[in-house]
Design an enzyme around this catalytic site. Structure first.
Site, PDB file in Angstrom:
ATOM      1  N   ARG A  68       0.813  -1.223   0.000  1.00  9.36           N
ATOM      2  CA  ARG A  68       0.000   0.000   0.000  1.00  9.36           C
ATOM      3  C   ARG A  68       0.844   1.269   0.000  1.00  9.36           C
ATOM      4  NH1 ARG A  68      -4.485  -1.060   4.454  1.00  9.36           N
ATOM      5  NH2 ARG A  68      -2.520  -1.267   5.550  1.00  9.36           N
ATOM      6  N   LYS A 180       3.361 -19.237   5.805  1.00 12.01           N
ATOM      7  CA  LYS A 180       2.574 -19.635   6.974  1.00 12.01           C
ATOM      8  C   LYS A 180       2.087 -18.386   7.705  1.00 12.01           C
ATOM      9  CE  LYS A 180       4.680 -24.026   8.149  1.00 12.01           C
ATOM     10  NZ  LYS A 180       3.539 -24.884   8.071  1.00 12.01           N
ATOM     11  N   HIS A 210       9.746 -22.886   5.953  1.00  8.96           N
ATOM     12  CA  HIS A 210      11.172 -22.671   5.723  1.00  8.96           C
ATOM     13  C   HIS A 210      12.046 -23.650   6.502  1.00  8.96           C
ATOM     14  CE1 HIS A 210      10.484 -20.054   9.279  1.00  8.96           C
ATOM     15  NE2 HIS A 210      11.716 -20.362   9.578  1.00  8.96           N
ATOM     16  N   LYS A 214      15.741 -26.054   5.199  1.00  7.16           N
ATOM     17  CA  LYS A 214      17.071 -26.048   5.830  1.00  7.16           C
ATOM     18  C   LYS A 214      17.853 -27.269   5.357  1.00  7.16           C
ATOM     19  CE  LYS A 214      15.637 -23.643  10.034  1.00  7.16           C
ATOM     20  NZ  LYS A 214      16.444 -22.421   9.840  1.00  7.16           N
ATOM     21  N   GLU A 248      14.009 -21.088  21.406  1.00  5.02           N
ATOM     22  CA  GLU A 248      14.520 -19.747  21.107  1.00  5.02           C
ATOM     23  C   GLU A 248      14.882 -19.070  22.413  1.00  5.02           C
ATOM     24  OE1 GLU A 248      12.288 -17.406  17.985  1.00  5.02           O
ATOM     25  OE2 GLU A 248      10.808 -18.929  18.481  1.00  5.02           O
ATOM     26  N   ASP A 267       2.265 -21.716  16.052  1.00  2.95           N
ATOM     27  CA  ASP A 267       3.382 -21.138  15.306  1.00  2.95           C
ATOM     28  C   ASP A 267       4.441 -22.172  14.989  1.00  2.95           C
ATOM     29  OD1 ASP A 267       6.015 -18.760  16.061  1.00  2.95           O
ATOM     30  OD2 ASP A 267       4.973 -19.110  14.169  1.00  2.95           O
ATOM     31  N   HIS A 272       5.680 -26.107  12.001  1.00  2.00           N
ATOM     32  CA  HIS A 272       6.969 -26.630  11.541  1.00  2.00           C
ATOM     33  C   HIS A 272       7.301 -28.007  12.103  1.00  2.00           C
ATOM     34  CE1 HIS A 272       7.830 -22.725   9.909  1.00  2.00           C
ATOM     35  NE2 HIS A 272       7.779 -22.137  11.079  1.00  2.00           N
ATOM     36  N   LYS A 372       9.723 -19.848  23.666  1.00  2.00           N
ATOM     37  CA  LYS A 372      10.505 -18.612  23.643  1.00  2.00           C
ATOM     38  C   LYS A 372      11.109 -18.404  25.021  1.00  2.00           C
ATOM     39  CE  LYS A 372       8.244 -16.228  19.881  1.00  2.00           C
ATOM     40  NZ  LYS A 372       9.386 -16.190  18.965  1.00  2.00           N
TER      41      LYS A 372
END
Lengths: 523, 321
Positions: A68, A180, A210, A214, A248, A267, A272, A372
């Protein structure tokens, strides 16, 4: 229906040298919706630049970015210049190459809900086909917010830009890459897919994961099916359990408001890790071709036992990180992060025990966890083998590795590689055993740089190779698996936060394995 | 007493090197070292020419057991050997990666004793590559004993004292059934890839049958083997009758091949060097630029290592020279 241009055919090109040349790609125009967003700046453009640097891009190539925001071609090129310089991984930046690459970048500002935007895109596609010999092939990349996927796809269809459009524009292939998440749950995933299938046949749809791009995940195929010695052990007779961890160390950062609608289960596990589990547990396909491989992956996903509502809380543990002090730094808890509801019930950590109901894996638990603000960033698959049927070394201490010394670890990131742990005799008198590790390090055995996942996946979609992409049945199967967990968690008020930032997650996740006499490996 | 050398002794020396490295790693608490070996590489060198840097570069991508055989011109016969490790610490890692190296030094009189030692030094079950850093060493019959063990023999005809002679040797090796490679061929891979990419386009490909002449312009006075390889490759790929012309730019540039022109009825395609980094491809009204990376001895060798099986395209072109 659009006529599909054949990719470069090695039989027709007398100058082909498959031993020395990289796989070459048919010319194309790449249309990126959401070109002003993070993904384009951090991942897509750096990957494309790197492919240009490696001479992997076809000579006939152009990018049309859309968003946009009002930008001219020059302003877009300048923005991408800065992004590529900032986010290029392990790679030199060449100004001359950038000049050549940048002249193929174009920008169309417009609202994805506005048909006029697609008219402008169509005109630009005709222009780049003329000026850059893109051969009529078009790849649409949905890098927008997921809520825009359906409007973009519908408008592409209406504008004649999709294969099943009533009046297709031009010749050449029309492929669609979708990032995703594919829907928010099973129902929305199906609704989105109906929208997609109205204008794009499944063979032209590439759902990106993704992680599957890998190198080390792809290496699971090579490891399992390129060698004859591991598959005979790859089943319930020899494998005690499997642990898949994606940890993570960072928190949600500035993406709190997006993340609180998503959570770790959606997520990472649905998104994944179930695909990684499928790669580890699937049957070998007869050939390494896209649908043959994906058929086996989908079959595995459909074999995962769906938890009954009453089984969820014992077999799936959510967590949310609380504040802590790590390395001298005060770390906020999830509920204190920007734009996060202080009462949020979002799972920043999710773990689950899955069973696979087939002959190969019956009774073998697959433990999956992701979170996380865990102590370190690591993604790995650990395959714990059974103990030896009889110990001839009775009376000699085996240390804390006790009766199950053999573990195979497939490290996805960082320090990509494979380790096999086994017992060896300690030098000296007596028969004392200690564990040792046999290591294969990907980066050291095969050179300094491996392609990023996006480089691999972009080349694959440009080549029409969907092996590493997710098919709709795989998407639905993985949503089926997490659906009961989402429903029970959604109806339960958890006492969050339940783990400190910097720890390995809630105690309940340990207890989940403990009930089976297992414990989480510390990577 | 005549000098002697034993493979077992050298292998014990190598084992000691690993033990010391391992101890050092434990003492320094750096997780020891990672011993990596994917290939055997015999490097045949004249005199004291330095190959250490090239080998160090190669080991990052193809960690190998490297045997460097130096042939020196001396009045007194000499036969010596020693074992060492080449180690490096990848960025951000705590563990060193080490590849093993054995250096042998011989004179012309003792060269005949080296093949029997080298046979005992190969790491088992791994490919064997012999790189004649100095192609002139091929004239020594002593190497004939080693050639059957090699998956590939690599030379550099462009950098040899007598390129014609080197090509002849390579052709003979190829006829005898050995796998062969020439770094001069690897030097033109990007040129060849550019040609292939040009002819990926259907409109260009449709005109390939019309090509009647090939002109390669180089910067040196005499025609280098790279130019010959390129021209003969294009000609053999097209089949039919095409004329080949070589021209000299007679100007010093940072590159050897300056341009390739393919010409036929109503069709001209050119690939021309823009600068040290890029070439420009032109045909009809279509223009494109491509990066040409800087080539080093190690990048050329790495390309050859990637092709350890027979290379039918190279062998077809080699036979035409």
């Amino acid at each position: 229906m659009a006529v599909v241009s054949p990719p470069p055919n090695s039989l027709e090109n007398p100058f082909e040298d498959p031993l020395r040349f990289e796989r070459r790609l048919a010319p194309l125009a790449l249309v990126i919706f959401g070109a002003n967003g993070d993904l384009t700046m951090r991942k897509l453009l750096p990957a494309l630049y790197r492919l240009a640097y490696e001479r992997r891009l076809p000579a006939g190539f152009a990018v049309i970015g859309n968003s946009r925001t009002g930008l001219t071609d020059e302003a877009f090129r300048q923005k991408m210049y800065e992004s590529v310089k900032q986010f290029l991984e392990d790679s030199a930046f060449d100004e001359d190459l950038w000049q050549e690459f940048a002249r193929k970048l174009y920008y169309i500002a417009g609202d994805v809900n506005d048909p006029a935007c697609y008219t402008a895109i169509k005109a630009k596609l005709a222009e780049v086909e003329r000026d850059h010999a893109t051969g009529g092939n078009i790849l649409y990349y949905l890098s927008t917010q997921p809520s825009y996927y359906a409007p973009v796809i519908e408008q592409l269809g209406a504008a004649g830009l999709a294969p099943k459009s009533a009046t297709p524009f031009g010749n050449g292939y029309r492929r669609l890459v979708i990032e995703k998440p594919f829907g928010h749950d099973l129902d929305t995933s199906r609704v989105l897919n109906e929208v997609v299938q109205r204008v794009f046949p499944e063979q032209d749809v590439y759902r990106i994961d993704h992680y599957l791009g890998k190198e080390t995940v792809q290496n699971v195929f090579a490891f399992r099916f390129g060698n004859g010695i591991f598959e005979p052990l790859w089943d319930r007779r020899y494998v005690n359990h499997v642990q898949i961890t994606a940890a993570e160390s960072i928190g949600v950062g500035g993406r709190g408001s997006f993340y609180q609608e998503t959570g770790a289960l959606r997520d990472m596990i649905q998104g994944h890790l179930l695909q990684i589990m499928a790669t580890v547990a699937m049957e070998p396909s007869a050939v390494f071709e896209p649908d043959a491989v994906r058929d086996e992956r989908a079959k595995l996903l459909r074999s995962i036992r769906i938890l009954k509502p009453g089984e969820v809380l014992e077999n799936a543990v959510p967590g949310q990180y609380g504040a802590a002090r790590i390395g001298g730094e005060e770390i906020k808890g999830f509920r204190q992060e920007d734009k996060v509801n202080p009462e949020a019930q979002t799972d920043t950590f999710a773990s689950a025990t899955f069973l696979v109901d087939n002959w190969r894996w019956a009774g073998v638990p697959f433990y999956i966890r992701s979170g996380k603000r865990l102590p370190k960033r690591v993604t790995e698959i650990a395959i714990q083998f059974n103990e030896a049927p009889h110990s001839v070394f009775s009376g000699e201490p085996l240390g804390s590795f006790g009766g199950r010394p053999n573990m195979l670890i497939l490290r996805i990131q960082p320090e990509e590689g494979i380790s096999l742990r086994f017992l060896s005799k300690q030098p000296g008198t007596g028969m004392r055993l200690r564990p040792v590790s046999m290591d294969f390090n990907y980066g050291t055995s095969f050179g300094a740089r491996t392609p990023t996942a996006y480089e691999t996946l972009l080349v694959d979609v440009m080549a029409g190779d969907s092996t590493l992409y997710t098919r709709q049945d795989m998407v639905e199967a993985s949503w089926q698996v997490v659906k009961p967990i989402m429903e029970v968690w959604g109806n339960t008020k958890f006492d969050f936060p339940n783990y400190d930032a910097g720890s390995w997650g809630p105690r309940a996740a340990e207890e989940m394995l403990g009930r089976n006499g297992h414990q989480w490996r510390t990577p | 007493m005549a000098a002697t050398l034993q493979a077992d002794k050298l292998l014990r020396e190598l084992a000691n090197v690993w033990e010391e490295l391992g101890k050092h790693g434990v003492e320094e608490n750096t997780g020891g070292v990672l011993r990596a070996c994917a290939m055997n590489l015999l490097v045949c060198v004249q005199g004291d020419v330095e190959v250490g840097d090239t080998i160090a570069d190669l080991m990052h991508e193809f960690p190998s057991r490297v045997i460097v055989l130096r042939v020196k011109k001396r009045a007194t016969p000499m036969l010596e050997g020693r074992a060492l490790a080449q180690c490096w610490m990848p960025f951000g890692r705590r563990q060193q990666i080490c590849a093993e190296q054995i250096e042998l030094v011989a004179t012309q009189d003792t060269l005949r004793d080296t093949p029997s030692v080298i046979r005992g030094l190969w790491a088992p079950e791994l490919p064997v590559v012999i790189w004649f850093r100095h192609a002139a060493l091929l004239e020594y019959p002593e190497f004939e004993m080693l050639l059957p063990m090699a998956h590939k023999v690599i030379v550099d005809s462009r950098d040899s004292e007598d390129p014609e002679w080197t090509i002849t040797q390579l052709q003979a090796l190829q006829r005898a059934g050995h796998g062969v490679g020439d770094l001069a061929w690897a030097r033109i891979t990007r040129w060849r890839e550019s040609v292939a990419q040009m002819f990926d386009h259907p409109a260009c490909s449709a005109k390939s049958g019309a090509i009647e002449s090939i002109t390669v312009t180089h910067t040196s006075l005499s025609t280098p083997t790279t130019s010959r390889y390129l021209a003969e490759w294009v000609a053999s790929s097209l089949g039919g009758n095409v004329t080949i012309d070589y021209k000299s730019l007679r100007e010093t540039r940072a590159w050897e091949i300056h341009s390739l022109e393919l010409r036929g009825e109503g069709f001209v395609a050119t690939i021309v060097r823009k600068d040290a980094n890029q070439v420009e491809i032109r045909w009809d009204c279509y223009t494109s630029a491509l990066m040409f990376p800087k080539l080093t001895q190690s990048t050329l060798l790495l390309e050859e290592f990637e092709v350890l099986d027979r290379d039918p395209i190279f062998e077809r072109v080699l036979a035409r020279l």
